[in-house]
Write a protein that holds these residues in place. Structure first.
Motif, PDB file in Angstrom:
ATOM      1  N   GLU A 174       0.848  -1.196   0.000  1.00 26.28           N
ATOM      2  CA  GLU A 174       0.000   0.000   0.000  1.00 26.28           C
ATOM      3  C   GLU A 174       0.877   1.237   0.000  1.00 26.28           C
ATOM      4  OE1 GLU A 174      -1.129   0.275   4.686  1.00 26.28           O
ATOM      5  OE2 GLU A 174      -1.991  -1.393   3.547  1.00 26.28           O
ATOM      6  N   ALA A 175       0.268   2.399  -0.158  1.00 27.77           N
ATOM      7  CA  ALA A 175       1.020   3.651  -0.252  1.00 27.77           C
ATOM      8  C   ALA A 175       1.594   4.052   1.108  1.00 27.77           C
ATOM      9  CB  ALA A 175       0.115   4.762  -0.774  1.00 27.77           C
ATOM     10  N   PRO A 176       2.772   4.689   1.115  1.00 24.78           N
ATOM     11  CA  PRO A 176       3.327   5.219   2.372  1.00 24.78           C
ATOM     12  C   PRO A 176       2.391   6.269   2.964  1.00 24.78           C
ATOM     13  CG  PRO A 176       4.982   5.212   0.625  1.00 24.78           C
ATOM     14  CD  PRO A 176       3.669   4.915  -0.033  1.00 24.78           C
ATOM     15  N   LEU A 177       2.370   6.357   4.289  1.00 23.03           N
ATOM     16  CA  LEU A 177       1.538   7.359   4.955  1.00 23.03           C
ATOM     17  C   LEU A 177       2.199   8.731   4.948  1.00 23.03           C
ATOM     18  CD1 LEU A 177       0.208   5.344   8.045  1.00 23.03           C
ATOM     19  CD2 LEU A 177      -0.903   5.747   5.841  1.00 23.03           C
ATOM     20  N   SER A 178       3.542   8.755   4.863  1.00 21.07           N
ATOM     21  CA  SER A 178       4.247  10.038   4.870  1.00 21.07           C
ATOM     22  C   SER A 178       5.611   9.878   4.227  1.00 21.07           C
ATOM     23  CB  SER A 178       4.409  10.551   6.305  1.00 21.07           C
ATOM     24  OG  SER A 178       5.187  11.738   6.334  1.00 21.07           O
ATOM     25  N   TYR A 179       6.062  10.957   3.561  1.00 21.08           N
ATOM     26  CA  TYR A 179       7.416  10.965   3.008  1.00 21.08           C
ATOM     27  C   TYR A 179       8.363  11.806   3.877  1.00 21.08           C
ATOM     28  CZ  TYR A 179       5.527   8.838  -1.223  1.00 21.08           C
ATOM     29  OH  TYR A 179       4.937   7.972  -2.113  1.00 21.08           O
ATOM     30  N   ASP A 180       7.843  12.293   5.008  1.00 19.57           N
ATOM     31  CA  ASP A 180       8.675  13.022   5.958  1.00 19.57           C
ATOM     32  C   ASP A 180       9.259  11.996   6.932  1.00 19.57           C
ATOM     33  OD1 ASP A 180       9.775  14.511   8.051  1.00 19.57           O
ATOM     34  OD2 ASP A 180       8.277  16.099   7.867  1.00 19.57           O
ATOM     35  N   PRO A 181      10.579  11.803   6.916  1.00 15.18           N
ATOM     36  CA  PRO A 181      11.168  10.757   7.767  1.00 15.18           C
ATOM     37  C   PRO A 181      10.927  10.973   9.258  1.00 15.18           C
ATOM     38  CG  PRO A 181      12.879  12.182   6.878  1.00 15.18           C
ATOM     39  CD  PRO A 181      11.612  12.536   6.161  1.00 15.18           C
ATOM     40  N   GLN A 182      10.669  12.192   9.647  1.00 16.13           N
ATOM     41  CA  GLN A 182      10.471  12.463  11.067  1.00 16.13           C
ATOM     42  C   GLN A 182       9.016  12.319  11.511  1.00 16.13           C
ATOM     43  OE1 GLN A 182      12.368  16.290  11.630  1.00 16.13           O
ATOM     44  NE2 GLN A 182      14.401  15.361  11.669  1.00 16.13           N
ATOM     45  N   LYS A 207     -16.765  -3.466  19.037  1.00 16.35           N
ATOM     46  CA  LYS A 207     -16.573  -2.586  17.880  1.00 16.35           C
ATOM     47  C   LYS A 207     -15.144  -2.744  17.350  1.00 16.35           C
ATOM     48  CE  LYS A 207     -17.940   1.081  20.122  1.00 16.35           C
ATOM     49  NZ  LYS A 207     -18.284   2.494  20.437  1.00 16.35           N
ATOM     50  N   ILE A 208     -15.019  -3.180  16.100  1.00 17.46           N
ATOM     51  CA  ILE A 208     -13.709  -3.403  15.480  1.00 17.46           C
ATOM     52  C   ILE A 208     -13.461  -2.347  14.411  1.00 17.46           C
ATOM     53  CG2 ILE A 208     -12.265  -5.009  14.185  1.00 17.46           C
ATOM     54  CD1 ILE A 208     -13.725  -7.312  15.412  1.00 17.46           C
ATOM     55  N   LEU A 209     -12.292  -1.721  14.470  1.00 14.13           N
ATOM     56  CA  LEU A 209     -11.906  -0.719  13.477  1.00 14.13           C
ATOM     57  C   LEU A 209     -11.359  -1.435  12.238  1.00 14.13           C
ATOM     58  CD1 LEU A 209     -11.741   2.429  13.348  1.00 14.13           C
ATOM     59  CD2 LEU A 209      -9.314   2.191  13.906  1.00 14.13           C
ATOM     60  N   ILE A 210     -11.846  -1.037  11.063  1.00 15.32           N
ATOM     61  CA  ILE A 210     -11.410  -1.697   9.830  1.00 15.32           C
ATOM     62  C   ILE A 210     -11.092  -0.653   8.766  1.00 15.32           C
ATOM     63  CG2 ILE A 210     -13.772  -1.950   8.908  1.00 15.32           C
ATOM     64  CD1 ILE A 210     -12.884  -4.695   7.793  1.00 15.32           C
ATOM     65  N   ARG A 211     -10.121  -0.951   7.932  1.00  9.77           N
ATOM     66  CA  ARG A 211      -9.723  -0.033   6.863  1.00  9.77           C
ATOM     67  C   ARG A 211     -10.686  -0.134   5.683  1.00  9.77           C
ATOM     68  NH1 ARG A 211      -5.337  -2.128   9.344  1.00  9.77           N
ATOM     69  NH2 ARG A 211      -3.509  -0.800   9.738  1.00  9.77           N
ATOM     70  N   GLU A 212     -10.969   1.004   5.067  1.00 12.31           N
ATOM     71  CA  GLU A 212     -11.777   1.005   3.846  1.00 12.31           C
ATOM     72  C   GLU A 212     -10.861   0.662   2.675  1.00 12.31           C
ATOM     73  OE1 GLU A 212     -13.331   4.956   3.905  1.00 12.31           O
ATOM     74  OE2 GLU A 212     -15.167   4.371   4.954  1.00 12.31           O
ATOM     75  N   GLU A 213     -10.709  -0.633   2.412  1.00 17.56           N
ATOM     76  CA  GLU A 213      -9.800  -1.079   1.363  1.00 17.56           C
ATOM     77  C   GLU A 213     -10.296  -2.406   0.803  1.00 17.56           C
ATOM     78  OE1 GLU A 213      -6.044  -1.412   3.287  1.00 17.56           O
ATOM     79  OE2 GLU A 213      -6.730  -2.876   4.755  1.00 17.56           O
ATOM     80  N   SER A 230     -10.599   5.441   6.477  1.00 23.37           N
ATOM     81  CA  SER A 230      -9.622   5.341   5.388  1.00 23.37           C
ATOM     82  C   SER A 230      -8.274   4.908   5.953  1.00 23.37           C
ATOM     83  CB  SER A 230      -9.488   6.676   4.664  1.00 23.37           C
ATOM     84  OG  SER A 230      -9.047   7.672   5.571  1.00 23.37           O
ATOM     85  N   PRO A 231      -7.458   4.206   5.171  1.00 22.52           N
ATOM     86  CA  PRO A 231      -6.168   3.691   5.662  1.00 22.52           C
ATOM     87  C   PRO A 231      -5.264   4.764   6.240  1.00 22.52           C
ATOM     88  CG  PRO A 231      -6.709   2.692   3.557  1.00 22.52           C
ATOM     89  CD  PRO A 231      -7.725   3.766   3.781  1.00 22.52           C
ATOM     90  N   ASP A 232      -5.262   5.968   5.653  1.00 22.51           N
ATOM     91  CA  ASP A 232      -4.360   7.010   6.120  1.00 22.51           C
ATOM     92  C   ASP A 232      -4.760   7.575   7.482  1.00 22.51           C
ATOM     93  OD1 ASP A 232      -6.629   8.060   4.764  1.00 22.51           O
ATOM     94  OD2 ASP A 232      -5.668  10.034   4.730  1.00 22.51           O
ATOM     95  N   LYS A 233      -6.007   7.307   7.911  1.00 29.20           N
ATOM     96  CA  LYS A 233      -6.467   7.801   9.205  1.00 29.20           C
ATOM     97  C   LYS A 233      -6.664   6.678  10.218  1.00 29.20           C
ATOM     98  CE  LYS A 233      -8.904  11.748   7.155  1.00 29.20           C
ATOM     99  NZ  LYS A 233     -10.218  12.419   6.970  1.00 29.20           N
TER     100      LYS A 233
END
Length: 825
Positions: A348-356, A669-675, A705-708
């Protein structure tokens, strides 16, 4: 994908993403293979030269370290000699103590004898006091009787006085009657007068006797008072005698105890003397061993110097080889080298390109190849030189000095300096950035104060000069160097960061990013040597990876599930390689919620028992995993000592039945990604839901969403969420701290056990590896008992590459170093 082109500027961008046509492959094989060999030869020679230089750096460090060992060994030898002298003195002192305790023992025996005589004398004194008390009581009785008799005499005197008064009255009457009788009564008058005189003398005598009796009574009263006082004194003396006897008894007991202690001291001193003799023998052996160590250190120092000399010679040979190789390659005429392009996939896509700011595995895979730090993590998971060519710790064991490479450059062409290190580390700790990774540097002096906004700079980061920087820790920390090797601590170019560009210094430049892919271009001025492959296209469509590989649209790919293995099994002669990863997959409870499923420890354990982990590994992963007994993977800490939670629906139902009243109609209640429902997380979630349904637990889904997905706001909407943690460094502290220290952002469950936090802090300072591992074993057992997770599995990864592509290796951290990949043909 193997991609070739004559002119980079004229390349159709879409063509870079297309598989090679057969005709192009034919031309490569017949016309450009020599060009490829020339390119690889040039890169290899350059990298050999760079690696020899790095080995030279390591040799210099080793020489410095050996010299320090020699100095410390000499100090140790002197210290051992001092210890021998002190022990000898102490041995003599012990003998004196032994002699003194013998004298004390004799004196104690004499004291006990005297105390016994004193006790007997006190017994006699008490007996005499008792007799005196009896005599005084008898005397008091006699005096009381005398007092009674005196009282009777007083009564009799009162009668006598009364008679005398009556007699005096009768005498008066007789005198009157005698006067009336005249001469006849004169004689009677004389008698009456004598009777009167006698009555008067009787009255006077009675008075004198009464006064005497009163005086006697007064004396009797005084005597009784004195006797009462004597009785009190006798009683007081008797009590004192009894107390004195108790004192003597205490003295006897104390002396007896002293005697016993003296005997014990004698025995102890005797044993101590024997032990001291053994210690003297051992220290003498240590002294001899120290002399041997000194000799070995001197030999090691000479050998290290020989190694350094050999490396210098090898470096010269390498430079000569590079010169000759360059000339030779220049003589070989080939077509212009086409750009070398490979295509790979991430799930899947990276969540951030900021290494910090990045915290996910996908981001790490990209950022490890784009950025570089003072130190680097090799493909084996070990520390290697990065921007810093060498480093050492000062005598305080807190201050680390790093010597930077001269000429190491950022992607923008500017040289990296110590100022960039300070800027980058302070950016990571900056309060306004709110980095979830600031804890990587929290051991630096002043880091916490700066992170809280109460200091203007980090006190422990000092620029010594353009190419030297010092980092002072608040206390020794065994995992500090490993932390510095993480992409989180990558060094950034200040001037570009402030413009919104995260310019790094790694082997690849992040050329472009799109929703479904990113493109990495080789940085030819990379301090570690130019990469072999010019461009890496990384696509973020994990479910399509195997199909793309089979269709020749992908050049290498990692494998993490059963479906991928099954798809590849249809292709013959494929060589899949596997690697155990220092990571874990888990279903975390939201311990901040009020749900009974998260609040009750027994219910959490029941849900652990209810989930069939082996089924997940076999049916979803295709065997690419090992059941988790706790959070840490077995290739980090052997987990055989843990019992874990073996799949047991019956036990789970029994616990849930006992808790039935508390659970009521509650739903989990289970949290699931929209994917896609083809992703691993989706499949694992469904498997867990099915297992929990079997034990009577109904579940509802909260989709984000996966990013959140790992945002606190999202997790707080649920009772259970799925996540994974792949080790950053391979260090046990680095593995546990992010997930179980409440001060860290990545403690997504909200787990907070003060004992665990305290033990983790203590473990940082332990140098002895056996003691350190034992403490982490205890830590892991406590966490398992608390059950903040459903412990699922520790992953394995497979990887496969196309023929002609070599050097694809997965590190224990699950990272592929793109710079090591070579296209052979």
């Amino acid at each position: 994908m193997l991609g070739w082109k004559k002119n980079k500027e004229n390349l159709d961008k879409k063509a870079a993403y297309r598989p090679l046509e057969n005709e192009t492959l034919h031309n490569i094989q017949n016309g450009n293979e020599l060009s490829l060999l020339k390119h690889n030869q040039k890169c290899i020679v350059t990298r050999i030269n760079d690696k020899i230089e790095e080995t030279g750096f390591a040799a210099e460090n080793l020489i410095s370290l050996t010299q320090d060992i020699a100095k410390n060994a000499e100090i140790q030898k002197e210290s051992i000699e001092k210890v021998v002298n002190e022990i000898s003195n102490y041995s003599a002192l012990a003998e004196e103590v032994f002699a003194s305790t013998e004298n004390s023992k004799r004196i104690a025996e004499q004291t006990m004898e005297i105390a016994r005589e004193g006790s007997n004398a006190v017994d006699s004194s008490i007996s005499a006091m008792n007799e005196i008390e009896l005599s005084v009581q008898n005397a008091k009785k006699v005096v009381n009787d005398l007092s009674l008799k005196a009282a009777h005499i007083n009564e009799m005197l009162a009668i006598i006085k009364d008679i005398a008064n009556h007699t005096n009255l009768l005498s008066l009457n007789a005198s009157i009657e005698a006067a009336r009788a005249g001469e006849a009564g004169r004689g009677f008058a004389v008698v009456a007068q004598e009777v009167k005189n006698l009555a008067q003398r009787s009255a006077e005598s009675a008075g004198h006797i009464s006064n005497t009796i009163n005086e006697i009574n007064n004396s009797i009263d005084e005597t009784i008072g004195a006797m009462n006082k004597s009785m009190d004194k006798v009683l007081e003396g008797s009590n004192i005698g009894k107390n004195t006897k108790e004192v003597f008894n205490n003295i006897i007991n104390a002396v007896s105890t002293t005697s016993e202690v003296a005997e014990e001291i004698n025995a102890a001193v005797s044993k101590q003397t024997e032990s001291l003799e053994n210690i003297i023998s051992s220290t003498e052996e240590m002294n001899r061993t120290s002399e041997k160590v000194m000799g070995m250190v001197e030999t090691a120092s000479l050998n290290t110097q020989y190694t350094k000399t050999s490396l210098n010679i090898l470096s010269n040979v390498s430079k000569d080889l590079q010169s000759i190789s360059t000339k030779l390659l220049d003589k070989i005429e080939t077509d212009e080298k086409a750009e070398l392009v490979l295509t790979t996939f991430l799930s899947e896509a990276p969540l951030s390109y900021d290494p910090q700011l990045a915290i996910d595995t996908q981001s790490g895979q990209i950022l490890y190849n784009v950025h570089g730090g003072l130190l680097l993590i090799s493909s084996t998971g070990e520390i290697t030189p990065g921007i810093a060519k060498s480093w050492y710790v000062e005598d305080d064991n807190l201050t680390w000095i790093f010597n930077l490479r001269k000429g190491a450059k950022f992607h923008n062409g500017r040289e990296i300096t110590a100022e960039d290190v300070k800027y980058t580390y302070e950016r990571l700790l900056r309060p306004s950035l709110k980095s979830p990774n600031s804890w990587f540097l929290e051991q630096i002096e002043g880091a916490k104060e700066y992170n809280k906004g109460i200091a203007q700079e980090v006190k422990g980061i000092k620029i010594l000069d353009r190419y030297r920087v010092s980092l002072k820790l608040t206390r020794p920390y065994t995992g500090f160097l490993l932390n510095l090797g993480q992409y989180v601590c990558s060094i950034l170019a200040k001037e570009d960061v402030e413009k919104g560009n995260l310019t790094g210094c790694g082997p690849y430049i992040l050329e472009s990013t799109e929703k479904d892919r990113c493109v990495l271009t080789a940085f030819n001025n990379y301090f570690g040597g130019s990469p072999y492959v010019d461009k890496i296209i990384v696509r973020f469509e994990g479910p399509k990876s195997i199909e793309s590989f089979i269709d020749n649209k992908c050049d290498f790919v990692t494998i993490d599930n059963k479906k991928q293995i099954e798809e590849l099994s249809k292709v013959k002669n494929l060589d899949i390689k596997y690697k155990s990863i220092m990571g874990t997959y888990y279903a975390g409870f939201n311990l901040r919620s009020n749900s009974i499923f998260a609040k009750d420890n027994e219910i959490r354990k029941a849900l652990n028992l209810a989930v069939n982990k082996k089924k997940i590994i076999d049916e979803i992963l295709g065997g690419l995993g090992e059941e988790a007994k706790g959070p840490m993977p077995p290739n980090m800490v052997d987990n055989k000592y843990l019992s874990g939670f073996n799949y047991n629906q019956r036990s789970a139902k029994e616990i849930l039945s006992r808790k039935g009243t508390l659970i009521g109609n509650s739903k989990l209640k289970i949290l699931i990604r929209e994917e896609s429902n083809e992703t691993i997380f989706y499949k694992i979630t469904q498997s867990i839901i099915n297992d929990l349904k079997e034990v009577g637990i109904e579940c509802t889904l909260e989709k984000v969403s996966p990013d959140k997905y790992l945002n606190p706001e999202s997790i707080n909407r649920s009772d259970l969420f799925l996540s994974r943690w792949i080790s950053d460094t391979g260090d046990m502290d680095n593995f546990l701290q992010p997930m179980f220290n409440p001060s860290n952002f990545t403690d997504f469950t909200g787990y907070n056990n003060p004992k665990v936090t305290e033990m983790m802090e203590k473990a940082k300072e332990i140098v002895n590896p056996d003691k350190r591992i034992q403490l982490y074993k205890e830590l892991q057992q406590i966490i398992v008992d608390d059950s903040p997770w459903i412990f699922l599995y520790h992953p394995q990864l497979g990887h496969i590459s196309r023929e002609g592509v070599i050097g694809v290796r997965i590190s224990p951290l699950g990272i592929v170093r793109y710079e090591d990949i070579i296209i052979e043909k």
